[in-house]
Design a protein around this motif. Structure first.
Motif, PDB file in Angstrom:
ATOM      1  N   TYR A  81      47.132  34.872  22.708  1.00  0.00           N
ATOM      2  CA  TYR A  81      47.134  35.539  24.011  1.00  0.00           C
ATOM      3  C   TYR A  81      45.723  35.868  24.477  1.00  0.00           C
ATOM      4  N   TYR A  82      44.894  36.331  23.563  1.00  0.00           N
ATOM      5  CA  TYR A  82      43.538  36.729  23.940  1.00  0.00           C
ATOM      6  C   TYR A  82      42.768  35.550  24.524  1.00  0.00           C
ATOM      7  N   HIS A  83      42.877  34.380  23.914  1.00  0.00           N
ATOM      8  CA  HIS A  83      42.171  33.206  24.428  1.00  0.00           C
ATOM      9  C   HIS A  83      42.738  32.765  25.772  1.00  0.00           C
ATOM     10  N   CYS A  84      44.045  32.821  25.890  1.00  0.00           N
ATOM     11  CA  CYS A  84      44.687  32.399  27.127  1.00  0.00           C
ATOM     12  C   CYS A  84      44.261  33.265  28.310  1.00  0.00           C
ATOM     13  N   THR A  85      44.014  34.534  28.073  1.00  0.00           N
ATOM     14  CA  THR A  85      43.690  35.455  29.156  1.00  0.00           C
ATOM     15  C   THR A  85      42.194  35.735  29.299  1.00  0.00           C
ATOM     16  N   HIS A  86      41.383  35.176  28.402  1.00  0.00           N
ATOM     17  CA  HIS A  86      39.943  35.426  28.460  1.00  0.00           C
ATOM     18  C   HIS A  86      39.107  34.160  28.608  1.00  0.00           C
ATOM     19  N   TYR A  87      39.771  33.023  28.774  1.00  0.00           N
ATOM     20  CA  TYR A  87      39.060  31.746  28.938  1.00  0.00           C
ATOM     21  C   TYR A  87      39.742  31.026  30.089  1.00  0.00           C
ATOM     22  N   ASN A  88      39.237  31.228  31.300  1.00  0.00           N
ATOM     23  CA  ASN A  88      39.936  30.767  32.497  1.00  0.00           C
ATOM     24  C   ASN A  88      38.985  30.152  33.512  1.00  0.00           C
ATOM     25  N   ASN A  89      39.516  29.207  34.261  1.00  0.00           N
ATOM     26  CA  ASN A  89      38.873  28.737  35.492  1.00  0.00           C
ATOM     27  C   ASN A  89      39.597  29.374  36.666  1.00  0.00           C
ATOM     28  N   PHE A  90      38.896  30.214  37.395  1.00  0.00           N
ATOM     29  CA  PHE A  90      39.438  30.829  38.603  1.00  0.00           C
ATOM     30  C   PHE A  90      38.214  31.144  39.457  1.00  0.00           C
ATOM     31  N   TYR A  91      37.768  30.091  40.183  1.00  0.00           N
ATOM     32  CA  TYR A  91      36.454  30.143  40.818  1.00  0.00           C
ATOM     33  C   TYR A  91      36.351  31.176  41.926  1.00  0.00           C
ATOM     34  N   GLU A  92      37.460  31.704  42.374  1.00  0.00           N
ATOM     35  CA  GLU A  92      37.410  32.798  43.342  1.00  0.00           C
ATOM     36  C   GLU A  92      36.769  34.052  42.752  1.00  0.00           C
ATOM     37  N   PHE A  93      36.642  34.085  41.420  1.00  0.00           N
ATOM     38  CA  PHE A  93      36.019  35.226  40.746  1.00  0.00           C
ATOM     39  C   PHE A  93      34.718  34.853  40.030  1.00  0.00           C
ATOM     40  N   GLY A  94      34.324  33.601  40.068  1.00  0.00           N
ATOM     41  CA  GLY A  94      33.088  33.183  39.413  1.00  0.00           C
ATOM     42  C   GLY A  94      33.274  31.886  38.668  1.00  0.00           C
ATOM     43  N   PHE A  95      32.164  31.309  38.218  1.00  0.00           N
ATOM     44  CA  PHE A  95      32.195  29.984  37.604  1.00  0.00           C
ATOM     45  C   PHE A  95      32.170  30.014  36.084  1.00  0.00           C
ATOM     46  N   ASP A  96      31.922  31.161  35.476  1.00  0.00           N
ATOM     47  CA  ASP A  96      31.961  31.265  34.021  1.00  0.00           C
ATOM     48  C   ASP A  96      33.389  31.542  33.565  1.00  0.00           C
ATOM     49  N   LYS A  97      33.706  31.117  32.344  1.00  0.00           N
ATOM     50  CA  LYS A  97      35.064  31.264  31.841  1.00  0.00           C
ATOM     51  C   LYS A  97      35.490  32.721  31.694  1.00  0.00           C
ATOM     52  N   ASP A  98      34.533  33.618  31.503  1.00  0.00           N
ATOM     53  CA  ASP A  98      34.890  35.025  31.347  1.00  0.00           C
ATOM     54  C   ASP A  98      34.752  35.819  32.644  1.00  0.00           C
ATOM     55  N   ASP A  99      34.391  35.169  33.733  1.00  0.00           N
ATOM     56  CA  ASP A  99      34.315  35.874  35.020  1.00  0.00           C
ATOM     57  C   ASP A  99      35.679  36.375  35.497  1.00  0.00           C
ATOM     58  N   PRO A 100      36.738  35.571  35.396  1.00  0.00           N
ATOM     59  CA  PRO A 100      38.024  36.059  35.907  1.00  0.00           C
ATOM     60  C   PRO A 100      38.493  37.349  35.240  1.00  0.00           C
ATOM     61  N   VAL A 101      38.465  37.409  33.904  1.00  0.00           N
ATOM     62  CA  VAL A 101      38.953  38.622  33.256  1.00  0.00           C
ATOM     63  C   VAL A 101      38.048  39.815  33.548  1.00  0.00           C
ATOM     64  N   ALA A 102      36.768  39.560  33.775  1.00  0.00           N
ATOM     65  CA  ALA A 102      35.837  40.654  34.046  1.00  0.00           C
ATOM     66  C   ALA A 102      35.936  41.160  35.480  1.00  0.00           C
ATOM     67  N   LYS A 103      36.333  40.288  36.413  1.00  0.00           N
ATOM     68  CA  LYS A 103      36.248  40.637  37.829  1.00  0.00           C
ATOM     69  C   LYS A 103      37.581  40.658  38.571  1.00  0.00           C
ATOM     70  N   GLN A 187      39.040  40.931  47.747  1.00  0.00           N
ATOM     71  CA  GLN A 187      39.800  40.852  46.501  1.00  0.00           C
ATOM     72  C   GLN A 187      39.277  39.759  45.578  1.00  0.00           C
ATOM     73  N   MET A 188      38.712  38.709  46.165  1.00  0.00           N
ATOM     74  CA  MET A 188      38.211  37.569  45.404  1.00  0.00           C
ATOM     75  C   MET A 188      36.737  37.381  45.775  1.00  0.00           C
ATOM     76  N   PRO A 189      35.842  38.146  45.153  1.00  0.00           N
ATOM     77  CA  PRO A 189      34.452  38.243  45.628  1.00  0.00           C
ATOM     78  C   PRO A 189      33.669  36.948  45.637  1.00  0.00           C
ATOM     79  N   ALA A 190      33.997  35.989  44.757  1.00  0.00           N
ATOM     80  CA  ALA A 190      33.217  34.751  44.723  1.00  0.00           C
ATOM     81  C   ALA A 190      33.481  33.871  45.939  1.00  0.00           C
ATOM     82  N   GLN A 191      34.504  34.188  46.712  1.00  0.00           N
ATOM     83  CA  GLN A 191      34.754  33.440  47.941  1.00  0.00           C
ATOM     84  C   GLN A 191      33.649  33.665  48.968  1.00  0.00           C
ATOM     85  N   SER A 192      32.878  34.713  48.820  1.00  0.00           N
ATOM     86  CA  SER A 192      31.759  34.979  49.732  1.00  0.00           C
ATOM     87  C   SER A 192      30.413  34.619  49.118  1.00  0.00           C
ATOM     88  N   SER A 193      30.430  33.990  47.942  1.00  0.00           N
ATOM     89  CA  SER A 193      29.190  33.632  47.265  1.00  0.00           C
ATOM     90  C   SER A 193      28.462  32.501  47.984  1.00  0.00           C
TER      91      SER A 193
END
Length: 331
Positions: A81-103, A187-193
Motif C-alpha cells: 500500500y505504501y508504494h502504491c500511494t507514494h509513487y505516482n504520476n499525477f502531473y497536476e501536482f508536480g512531476f516527481d513521483k512523491d509530489d502527489p502525496v506531498a501536495k 486545488q491542483m497547483p501544478a496546473q498553473s506552473s
C-alpha cells in the motif's frame, strides 16, 4: 478478475491464499475501525511513515467500499500500500513521483460532481453519490503497467464503466467516450506552473467498445479504502491492458462522441504516445524498450525485473477488440 500467473513470476512471490482471505476479512471490518497494520500483505511502514497519506471522503462511500464484493485470491504479490500511494504520476501536482502525496491535500474530493454529456439520451450533471446509487462495488486485482516501464499489482474497488454508460443510454452514433480531469489550479497547483508542457485540463478517451468491455472499471477505492487524492480521488478510470496514462484521474466529465477525442499525451508528444496505448512489449517507446518492466517495490540490489506481457497479460480477454489492426501503427 483472476490474474493469470506469468511463467516469470517466482513461486516465492505468490501471496498465500490464506493470507489473502484474511485480508478480505480485514477489509470487511474496516468500517468498524479495524487497524490497518493488521492487514496481512499490507505495507510494513510504521504509522509515522503514513502521516502524509491523503485519504478523504464521505462515510457513505467508506461503507460502500467496505461492503465491496471480494475478488478471487491474487496470483501475483500485491504491491504494498505504501508504494502504491507514494509513487505516482499525477502531473497536476508536480512531476516527481512523491509530489502527489506531498501536495494532493489541496484536492477537495467531497462533494464531487460529474457531467455526463454528448451522444446520450439522459445527459446531466450528477453528484458522485447519485452515480454510485445501485452500483455493486467490486474488488478487481489488476496489473498496472506504466509507459515508463514500471508496474504494480493493485486491488482496486470500483464498478464496470459499462454499467454507468448504459444508465445514460448511449445513442447509436456514439463511437468514443471522452474523459476530462478537474481543472482548478487552486486545488491542483501544478496546473498553473510555468514549467508544465501539458495543456490543461487533462483529457483521455476510449473507443466505445473498449469502454464497455467488462475489464474496464471506474475506481473509487483501493486496498479496501477510499481512493487517496494522489491516486485520483474520488473517481478514476482503470483500463488494465493499456499503459497507465490512459487511466485518467479525478474525472469531472464523461462525453460520448462520434469522432475520436483528443488525448493529453498524444497532443503533447504524438510520436511517443498514441491514442490506443495498448501494452505491447514488441513496440518500444522511442526512448526506451517496453520488453521488460520493473515491478515495484524494487531497488538497486533487488531490481525485480520481469517480462512484459502483450496487453499486460489480458490478451485472452481483449485481443479480439483489435482484430485486423496493425498494432505498430495503432499504438
Amino acid at each position: 478478475m483472476l490474474i493469470k500467473k506469468s511463467p516469470t513470476i517466482l513461486g516465492s512471490q505468490i501471496t498465500p491464499e490464506s493470507a489473502y482471505l484474511n485480508r478480505r476479512r480485514f477489509i470487511q471490518g474496516l468500517a468498524a475501525g479495524a487497524a490497518w497494520a493488521a492487514w496481512p500483505g499490507a505495507s510494513q511502514a510504521a504509522p509515522s511513515q503514513l502521516h502524509d497519506e491523503v485519504v478523504a471522503g464521505p462515510e457513505w462511500l467508506a461503507q460502500q467500499i467496505a461492503a465491496a464484493k471480494a475478488d478471487v485470491p491474487p496470483a501475483e504479490k500485491l504491491t504494498p500500500y505504501y508504494h502504491c500511494t507514494h509513487y505516482n504520476n499525477f502531473y497536476e501536482f508536480g512531476f516527481d513521483k512523491d509530489d502527489p502525496v506531498a501536495k494532493a491535500h489541496s484536492l477537495k474530493p467531497d462533494p464531487w460532481q460529474v457531467e455526463v454529456t454528448g451522444l446520450v439520451n439522459k445527459p446531466g450533471t450528477y453528484h458522485l453519490e447519485d452515480l454510485l446509487k445501485g452500483m455493486a462495488l467490486e474488488e478487481r486485482i489488476y496489473r498496472l503497467r506504466c509507459v515508463e516501464a514500471w508496474s504494480m499489482v493493485i486491488p482496486w474497488i470500483g464498478f464496470p464503466l459499462a454499467s454507468l454508460l448504459q444508465r445514460f443510454e448511449p445513442q447509436g452514433s456514439a463511437k468514443y467516450v471522452a474523459f476530462t480531469t478537474l481543472h482548478d489550479p487552486e486545488q491542483m497547483p501544478a496546473q498553473s506552473s510555468l514549467f508544465s508542457s501539458l495543456d490543461w485540463p487533462y483529457v483521455e478517451g476510449l473507443r466505445l467498445d473498449e469502454a464497455m468491455h467488462p475489464l474496464t472499471i471506474l475506481a473509487v477505492g483501493l486496498y479496501g479504502r477510499i481512493l487517496p487524492n494522489q491516486n485520483g480521488a474520488p473517481l478514476r478510470l482503470v483500463v488494465p491492458w493499456k499503459y497507465g496514462f490512459k487511466s485518467i484521474k479525478s474525472i469531472v466529465k464523461i462525453e460520448l462522441t462520434e469522432q475520436q477525442p483528443p488525448t493529453t499525451w498524444n497532443l503533447s508528444a504524438p510520436r511517443e504516445y498514441g491514442f490506443y496505448a495498448n501494452v505491447n512489449p514488441a513496440v518500444d517507446h522511442p526512448r526506451w524498450s517496453q520488453a521488460k518492466e520493473r515491478r515495484l517495490p524494487s531497488g538497486l540490489l533487488s531490481p525485480n525485473i520481469i517480462e512484459t506481457l502483450p496487453f499486460n497479460g489480458y490478451g485472452a480477454e481483449v485481443a479480439s477488440l483489435y482484430s485486423g489492426m496493425d498494432l505498430r501503427q495503432w499504438y
